[in-house]
Design a protein around this motif. Structure first.
Motif, PDB file in Angstrom:
ATOM      1  N   VAL A   1      36.570   3.879  22.373  1.00  0.00           N
ATOM      2  CA  VAL A   1      36.131   3.738  21.211  1.00  0.00           C
ATOM      3  C   VAL A   1      34.606   3.483  21.601  1.00  0.00           C
ATOM      4  O   VAL A   1      34.422   2.508  22.277  1.00  0.00           O
ATOM      5  CB  VAL A   1      36.658   2.544  20.433  1.00  0.00           C
ATOM      6  N   PHE A   2      33.537   4.222  21.209  1.00  0.00           N
ATOM      7  CA  PHE A   2      32.186   3.978  21.495  1.00  0.00           C
ATOM      8  C   PHE A   2      31.491   3.274  20.159  1.00  0.00           C
ATOM      9  O   PHE A   2      31.697   3.586  18.926  1.00  0.00           O
ATOM     10  CB  PHE A   2      31.364   5.151  21.765  1.00  0.00           C
ATOM     11  N   GLU A   3      30.720   2.084  20.443  1.00  0.00           N
ATOM     12  CA  GLU A   3      30.031   1.506  19.476  1.00  0.00           C
ATOM     13  C   GLU A   3      28.819   1.113  19.589  1.00  0.00           C
ATOM     14  O   GLU A   3      28.486   0.661  20.785  1.00  0.00           O
ATOM     15  CB  GLU A   3      30.773   0.197  18.854  1.00  0.00           C
ATOM     16  N   TRP A   4      27.875   1.273  18.887  1.00  0.00           N
ATOM     17  CA  TRP A   4      26.445   0.899  19.339  1.00  0.00           C
ATOM     18  C   TRP A   4      25.766   0.061  18.144  1.00  0.00           C
ATOM     19  O   TRP A   4      26.281   0.270  16.894  1.00  0.00           O
ATOM     20  CB  TRP A   4      25.808   2.134  19.574  1.00  0.00           C
ATOM     21  N   ASN A   5      24.769  -0.747  18.678  1.00  0.00           N
ATOM     22  CA  ASN A   5      24.358  -1.868  17.570  1.00  0.00           C
ATOM     23  C   ASN A   5      23.374  -1.523  16.781  1.00  0.00           C
ATOM     24  O   ASN A   5      23.120  -2.136  15.608  1.00  0.00           O
ATOM     25  CB  ASN A   5      24.170  -3.219  18.505  1.00  0.00           C
ATOM     26  N   THR A   6      22.691  -0.231  16.964  1.00  0.00           N
ATOM     27  CA  THR A   6      21.710   0.053  15.965  1.00  0.00           C
ATOM     28  C   THR A   6      21.823   1.539  15.540  1.00  0.00           C
ATOM     29  O   THR A   6      22.183   2.343  16.280  1.00  0.00           O
ATOM     30  CB  THR A   6      20.256  -0.031  16.549  1.00  0.00           C
ATOM     31  N   SER A   7      21.856   1.923  14.225  1.00  0.00           N
ATOM     32  CA  SER A   7      21.882   3.036  13.567  1.00  0.00           C
ATOM     33  C   SER A   7      20.721   3.942  13.947  1.00  0.00           C
ATOM     34  O   SER A   7      20.827   5.288  13.588  1.00  0.00           O
ATOM     35  CB  SER A   7      21.836   3.181  12.108  1.00  0.00           C
ATOM     36  N   GLU A   8      19.640   3.545  14.458  1.00  0.00           N
ATOM     37  CA  GLU A   8      18.532   4.451  14.877  1.00  0.00           C
ATOM     38  C   GLU A   8      18.824   4.779  16.112  1.00  0.00           C
ATOM     39  O   GLU A   8      18.003   5.693  17.193  1.00  0.00           O
ATOM     40  CB  GLU A   8      17.345   3.674  15.044  1.00  0.00           C
TER      41      GLU A   8
END
Length: 544
Positions: A432-439
């Motif tokens: 599961v990959f998660e990143w903190n900013t939608s940009e």
């Protein structure tokens, strides 16, 4: 007349209040517009469906008023237009424009998901499909497009040479489908006229790559004036071990880290940190720079928690920064602290699907199963649905898995049962990959033991509709399931493309080994990215 004046006087405060309220919603968005690493004067910036617009100055800088939910349009003559949806945290947008690409991409059967598919979903069960060639589109420009029109469980991706490769949904990581034309195998089909085709057969053997067998009335295996070598993969099509291990990244070290260079004792390092704190605390990425240095050199959990706690106080209302801190807490196995932050984020962003998933997942990490189900029951009661997108895949996997675990343990909570025949519930690996900013924009590469690479690109240029869906629905995550980790080395590589502002992107990767099985284990790794266009090795998985 008096009545009219009274109405006007009574109406004025309302108008002033309304205008003030609208004005308060507006905020300043600013940044630079670039082309080929040079600033671009005279580029146009406008807010869609309004009369607010501006142009960049001679330094390529712009400033404009907009509010969350509005769309900014960036354009310049001869360059590709770019549109950005404004969010609650948007303040800086540095934009790179590129030359217009007029070459059309083949996007038949492409799902609204990172990479265009659910990577590792349960594959369509079939062994052989025979086509009646009478129903093939005889006007299709290529056999690839003709087949894609008829087979919904196929989709296509372009390689770096502009060639369209067909993939079978669920078998993406095994590589593209193979071709057999008149009894000879190829990696890519050569040009065939539709009227030449006699038979099309699709074979899907278990544990092997899918094969498309084509028979023609030409019998191409006897045609000698074609250069068939062009239709096999070359060395450039395979992974060449060009990714740099994450720990070997060369990154800029700010001067304030020099104060720790000759300190070996973590307590002394903490004193130095406290002494320099007031001077540096508001500098961009100060806390994460210090945190990473401490984590690498001292490995003392208490001083790491001190830095994270201080950072919390600085960014108390910024959900992206809070999420980055929560990722680090989870990596340090401080799940209660992570839960507290996910609660804050959910209060700031109550309409984001990711907020509910992160909160529910945090409760599950703490074995608070009752609240796990409470969060998701609340999610559905508020009218949210599980959609066919990346966050929908993740929520489905975790609800099914936790329902199964609760059944085994005979828990009596108000659970939710999901029947999804395409969902793999047991696998060798789930990522599961998660990143903190939608940009954040990036490339994910999955390399199998045959050195075939499957790419997933999260960028406006590649898939603007996906970025819009992520922002509108509120999620920044992707699930990848490897049901059978075939023998050999697998690599997961990451190329960072930037995030349009000055802060780094924080990436969390959760690796579940033996997903859904009694011996399931979990490991969390958190990565920070500032350096762009460098292929970085995140993970190496060893199949047995």
């Amino acid at each position: 007349m008096k009545n009219k004046l009274l109405l006007i006087i009574l109406f004025i405060p309302f108008v002033l209040f309304s205008q003030s309220e609208i004005s308060n919603n507006l905020k300043t968005i600013s940044g630079f517009i670039n082309y080929k690493n040079k600033t671009l004067p005279g580029a146009q910036v406008k807010v869609k469906n309004t009369n607010r617009n501006t142009k960049t100055n001679f330094k390529g800088f712009y400033k404009i008023k907009a509010k969350a939910g509005e769309t900014l349009i960036f354009n310049y003559i001869g360059l590709e237009e770019k549109t950005i949806l404004i969010e609650d945290v948007t303040s800086t947008l540095n934009i790179d424009l590129k030359i217009k690409n007029d070459i059309p991409k083949l996007n038949i059967n492409k799902d609204l998901k990172l990479s265009g598919s659910t990577i590792g979903g349960l594959q369509r069960e079939f062994e052989v499909i025979t086509f009646d060639v009478k129903y093939i589109n005889k006007y299709a420009p290529t056999i690839t497009e003709a087949i894609l029109e008829k087979v919904p469980f196929f989709f296509t991706k372009q390689n770096k040479f502009g060639e369209n490769l067909i993939y079978l949904k669920g078998k993406e990581l095994q590589g593209p489908v193979l071709w057999e034309i008149d009894g000879i195998g190829y990696d890519i089909p050569f040009p065939i006229f539709m009227y030449e085709i006699k038979t099309i057969l699709i074979l899907n053997p278990k544990g092997s790559s899918c094969v498309i067998k084509v028979g023609t009335n030409i019998n191409y295996n006897k045609v000698k004036d074609l250069d068939y070598n062009n239709y096999y993969f070359s060395n450039e099509d395979y992974y060449n071990y060009d990714a740099i291990p994450y720990e070997n990244q060369k990154i800029y070290e700010p001067e304030y880290l020099d104060g720790f260079k000759n300190i070996s004792n973590p307590n002394e390092a903490l004193k130095t940190y406290i002494n320099q704190y007031s001077e540096n605390k508001n500098k961009i990425n100060y806390h994460f720079n210090v945190l990473n240095y401490f984590q690498k050199n001292y490995k003392d959990k208490n001083i790491l928690l001190k830095v994270l706690s201080d950072y919390e106080k600085i960014v108390t209302h910024n959900p992206e920064d809070l999420k980055g801190i929560a990722y680090k807490y989870q990596e340090l196995n401080e799940n209660k602290k992570a839960l507290a932050l996910y609660r804050k984020i959910a209060n700031i962003r109550p309409n984001y699907a990711q907020s509910y998933r992160d909160l529910a997942n945090s409760f599950y990490d703490l074995k608070n199963y009752k609240n796990f189900w409470f969060i998701y029951n609340n999610y559905f009661n508020k009218g949210f649905k599980i959609e066919d997108n990346d966050i929908g895949d993740i929520i489905t996997s975790e609800i099914i898995s936790n329902y199964k675990n609760d059944e085994k343990n005979n828990h009596k909570y108000q659970r939710i049962k999901i029947n999804n025949p395409t969902k793999i519930t047991e696998a060798d690996v789930r990522l599961v990959f998660e990143w903190n900013t939608s940009e954040a924009e990036f490339l994910l590469d999955f390399v199998n033991p045959y050195l075939l690479t499957y790419k997933a690109e999260n960028s406006i240029e590649e898939y603007n509709q996906l970025i819009l869906d992520q922002k509108k629905k509120g999620y920044t995550s992707k699930e990848v399931i490897i049901e059978n980790l075939m023998k050999g080395d697998w690599f997961v590589n990451f190329t960072y493309l930037g995030n349009k502002h000055y802060k780094p992107t924080i990436l969390k990767v959760t690796s579940y080994y033996n997903w859904g099985k009694p011996n399931q284990t979990k490991k969390i790794n958190v990565f920070e990215f500032t350096v762009e266009n460098v292929k970085t090795q995140l993970l190496k998985l060893e199949g047995k």
